[in-house]
Design an enzyme around this catalytic site. Structure first.
Site: not given
Length: 131
Positions: A47, A54, A69-71, A88-89
């Site tokens: 945070c 978080d 995308m490669e995992l 978060h946003e």
């Protein structure tokens, strides 16, 4: 104050996270619209106001265009947020921006389902669609 002459060893996982880049490979079925869904249940960040950790599950869904995308690269990228002070946003928006820049999908959705803290449960969802 006691000074230590011990050398601090960087663990291999920390090194992989620090050196990680988002990797893509050619879509094996270009021209066909199909959905790739990825769940990342161990997302963490800090945070920016309190410094408390978080935790969230990140849900990623996208329709690839020319690149996929490669995992492992996604996993390392998500793990790089572990020590970042970020809301978060902003985190979910930044994840979307970075993944879209890397793979240029037809569409993508990123959802962050954050664990409740202080009796507040937050879900942030952002979307992208190629014009």
């Amino acid at each position: 104050m006691v000074q230590s002459s011990e050398k601090i060893e960087v663990k291999y996982g920390e090194r992989e996270i620090a050196e990680g880049t988002l990797i893509t490979f050619p879509n094996p079925r270009p021209g066909r619209n199909y959905d790739i869904q990825i769940t990342l249940p161990e997302y963490t960040c800090k945070c920016p106001f309190s410094g408390y950790p978080d935790f969230a599950t990140i849900y990623l869904s996208y329709v690839p265009d020319q690149k996929v995308m490669e995992l492992k690269a996604i996993k390392l990228y998500i793990n790089s947020y572990r020590d970042r002070y970020i809301s978060h946003e902003e985190a979910i928006n930044q994840i979307l921006d970075d993944l879209v820049a890397a793979c240029e999908p037809l569409q993508m959705k990123v959802k962050g389902d954050f664990h409740p803290r202080g009796n507040v449960h937050t879900v942030v969802e952002v979307m992208y669609k190629k014009e």
